[in-house]
Design an enzyme around this catalytic site. Structure first.
Site, mmCIF file in Angstrom:
data_model
loop_
_atom_site.group_PDB
_atom_site.id
_atom_site.type_symbol
_atom_site.label_atom_id
_atom_site.label_comp_id
_atom_site.label_asym_id
_atom_site.label_seq_id
_atom_site.Cartn_x
_atom_site.Cartn_y
_atom_site.Cartn_z
ATOM 1 N N ARG A 108 -36.002 68.961 31.013
ATOM 2 C CA ARG A 108 -36.207 70.086 30.120
ATOM 3 C C ARG A 108 -35.157 69.512 29.054
ATOM 4 O O ARG A 108 -34.074 69.204 29.104
ATOM 5 C CB ARG A 108 -35.608 71.352 30.544
ATOM 6 C CG ARG A 108 -35.351 72.328 29.422
ATOM 7 C CD ARG A 108 -35.004 73.419 29.671
ATOM 8 N NE ARG A 108 -36.171 74.257 30.098
ATOM 9 C CZ ARG A 108 -36.137 75.671 30.026
ATOM 10 N NH1 ARG A 108 -35.313 76.342 29.568
ATOM 11 N NH2 ARG A 108 -37.215 76.247 30.449
ATOM 12 N N HIS A 135 -44.551 73.682 26.925
ATOM 13 C CA HIS A 135 -44.060 74.200 28.238
ATOM 14 C C HIS A 135 -45.051 74.369 29.369
ATOM 15 O O HIS A 135 -45.372 75.716 29.495
ATOM 16 C CB HIS A 135 -43.302 75.484 27.811
ATOM 17 C CG HIS A 135 -42.442 76.140 28.813
ATOM 18 N ND1 HIS A 135 -41.806 75.306 29.932
ATOM 19 C CD2 HIS A 135 -41.601 77.351 28.812
ATOM 20 C CE1 HIS A 135 -41.083 76.133 30.547
ATOM 21 N NE2 HIS A 135 -40.776 77.064 29.860
ATOM 22 N N GLN A 138 -44.856 76.751 32.477
ATOM 23 C CA GLN A 138 -44.786 78.398 32.041
ATOM 24 C C GLN A 138 -46.172 78.969 32.096
ATOM 25 O O GLN A 138 -46.574 79.743 32.618
ATOM 26 C CB GLN A 138 -44.258 78.464 30.791
ATOM 27 C CG GLN A 138 -44.205 79.825 30.090
ATOM 28 C CD GLN A 138 -42.976 80.899 31.046
ATOM 29 O OE1 GLN A 138 -42.243 80.502 31.313
ATOM 30 N NE2 GLN A 138 -43.878 82.118 31.420
ATOM 31 N N ASP A 231 -42.864 85.767 22.363
ATOM 32 C CA ASP A 231 -41.796 84.808 23.056
ATOM 33 C C ASP A 231 -40.662 84.964 21.953
ATOM 34 O O ASP A 231 -40.998 85.651 20.845
ATOM 35 C CB ASP A 231 -42.311 83.299 22.846
ATOM 36 C CG ASP A 231 -41.295 82.395 23.402
ATOM 37 O OD1 ASP A 231 -40.102 82.817 24.071
ATOM 38 O OD2 ASP A 231 -41.270 81.185 23.165
ATOM 39 N N CYS A 272 -42.615 84.874 28.288
ATOM 40 C CA CYS A 272 -42.166 84.190 29.162
ATOM 41 C C CYS A 272 -40.702 84.099 29.660
ATOM 42 O O CYS A 272 -40.122 83.740 30.716
ATOM 43 C CB CYS A 272 -42.095 82.497 28.483
ATOM 44 S SG CYS A 272 -41.421 82.528 26.938
ATOM 45 N N ARG A 300 -43.492 81.714 38.315
ATOM 46 C CA ARG A 300 -42.861 80.196 37.878
ATOM 47 C C ARG A 300 -42.732 79.344 39.161
ATOM 48 O O ARG A 300 -42.889 78.270 39.188
ATOM 49 C CB ARG A 300 -41.645 80.589 37.248
ATOM 50 C CG ARG A 300 -41.823 81.162 35.765
ATOM 51 C CD ARG A 300 -42.633 80.519 34.909
ATOM 52 N NE ARG A 300 -42.405 78.850 34.636
ATOM 53 C CZ ARG A 300 -41.294 78.598 34.161
ATOM 54 N NH1 ARG A 300 -40.372 79.155 33.367
ATOM 55 N NH2 ARG A 300 -41.146 77.028 33.917
HETATM 56 N N1 CP Z 1 -39.147 81.001 30.723
HETATM 57 C C1 CP Z 1 -38.188 79.852 31.016
HETATM 58 O O1 CP Z 1 -38.502 78.694 30.800
HETATM 59 O O2 CP Z 1 -37.245 80.404 31.296
HETATM 60 P P1 CP Z 1 -35.834 79.559 31.287
HETATM 61 O O3 CP Z 1 -35.661 79.032 30.030
HETATM 62 O O4 CP Z 1 -34.990 80.522 32.035
HETATM 63 O O5 CP Z 1 -35.930 78.477 32.441
HETATM 64 N N1 NVA Z 2 -39.882 78.882 23.027
HETATM 65 C C1 NVA Z 2 -38.437 79.217 23.895
HETATM 66 C C2 NVA Z 2 -39.004 79.008 25.300
HETATM 67 C C3 NVA Z 2 -38.018 79.574 26.060
HETATM 68 C C4 NVA Z 2 -38.431 79.361 27.488
HETATM 69 C C5 NVA Z 2 -37.593 78.079 23.503
HETATM 70 O O1 NVA Z 2 -38.014 76.977 23.493
HETATM 71 O O2 NVA Z 2 -36.423 78.454 23.382
#
Ligand code: CP
Ligand code: NVA
Length: 312
Positions: A108, A135, A138, A231, A272, A300
């Protein structure tokens, strides 16, 4: 139908066919049933998983760690302050070393190129746990949740309101159009999905029979929505844009009025998470019975376990 996905990485859903995604979703439902029945079979015994995180996470980290651990595997959490992630050693060299010690890698972070380099040089399956661009894990959980509620994906209208060009919105566009779900984005012009992705997804939509709509018009966009999705307005790494986003996106907040404007009484709300209540969604909507965000968060774990079972 079963597909052989052994050794495959998941960097973006663009790389997976509709049939392969459908197979991963079927496996996710199976894995969820097994866990509910207490039927865990140590399928990752003796395996190791590297979890690389440049950005924070609650759900993704916990989903990977618990899914892998409860099947007997050994996950190792490594933040960018723990290891060389392009800092003192090239990402290619880090990838080659990790590939000698781990059976799979989750990344990530910011750049999509990083997760692509890990996949190219490590020789083991690499999973994108979120980058600035995509993502994908997700979206598997989101599609699974829609299947649980409506029993199907084809013919469902999913409407995304808010920052329509972020990683989640872009990945939803890909996932929905591959699987025949109609996808509408309601966003100001500067926050709409990029043309290249829309053009590519129009091709997917032709194959699957789904429809794509991109609009600034809230009333037109939400009409007949089965799912209203949003989101955060400010994604990780974009904090300097906070003030401008809050002003720009205020009209796109998902509130009870927007839920009612769908004209349906069974529209569900999805997010999400993490959510900033009072910004992209009101407290009333996220806490309402229409909200499926906790099922979505749980899914998830099941979808991530399915991806690992299929690829390791
Ligand atoms: N939805 C999601 O990716 O959550 P986190 O950022 O907590 O991993
Ligand atoms: N769009 C958000 C998603 C978090 C799960 C981000 O990238 O912060």
């Amino acid at each position: 139908m079963a597909f052989n996905l052994k050794g495959r990485s998941l960097l973006t859903l663009k790389d997976y066919s509709p049939e392969e995604i459908t197979f991963l979703l079927e496996l996710s439902h199976q894995v969820k049933r097994e866990r509910r029945a207490g039927n865990l079979t140590q399928r990752f015994l003796g395996k190791t998983l590297a979890l690389l995180f440049e950005k924070r996470s609650t759900r993704t980290r916990c989903a990977f760690e618990t899914a892998f651990g409860e099947e007997g595997g050994h996950p190792v959490f490594l933040s960018s302050s723990d290891i060389q992630l392009g800092a003192k050693e090239s990402i290619e060299d880090t990838a080659r070393v990790l590939g000698r010690m781990f059976d799979a890698i989750q990344f990530r972070g910011f750049k999509q190129e990083m997760v692509e380099a890990l996949a190219e040089y490590s020789g083991v399956p690499v999973y994108n746990g979120l980058t600035d661009l995509y993502h994908p894990t997700q979206i598997l959980a989101d599609l699974m949740t829609v299947q649980e509620v409506f029993g199907r994906l084809k013919g469902i209208k999913l409407v995304y309101a808010g920052d329509g060009r972020n990683n989640v919105a872009r990945s939803l566009l890909i996932g929905c159009t591959k699987l025949g779900t109609d996808y509408t984005v309601i966003a100001p012009e500067t926050l709409q999905p990029d043309r290249e992705t829309v053009a590519l997804c129009r091709e997917y939509a032709k194959q699957s029979g789904s429809k794509i709509e991109v609009t600034t018009d809230v009333a037109k966009g939400v009409k007949d929505a089965n799912v209203l999705y949003t989101d955060v307005w400010v994604s990780m790494g974009e904090e300097e844009k906070s003030k401008e986003r809050l002003e720009m996106l205020r009209p796109y907040q998902v509130d009870e009025k927007m839920m009612a404007a769908t004209g349906k009484n069974d529209t569900i709300f999805m997010h999400c998470l993490p959510a900033v209540k009072g910004n992209e969604v009101t407290f009333e909507v996220i806490e309402s019975t229409a909200s499926k965000v906790w099922d979505e968060a749980e899914n998830r774990k099941h979808t991530i376990k399915a991806v690992m079972l299929a690829t390791i």
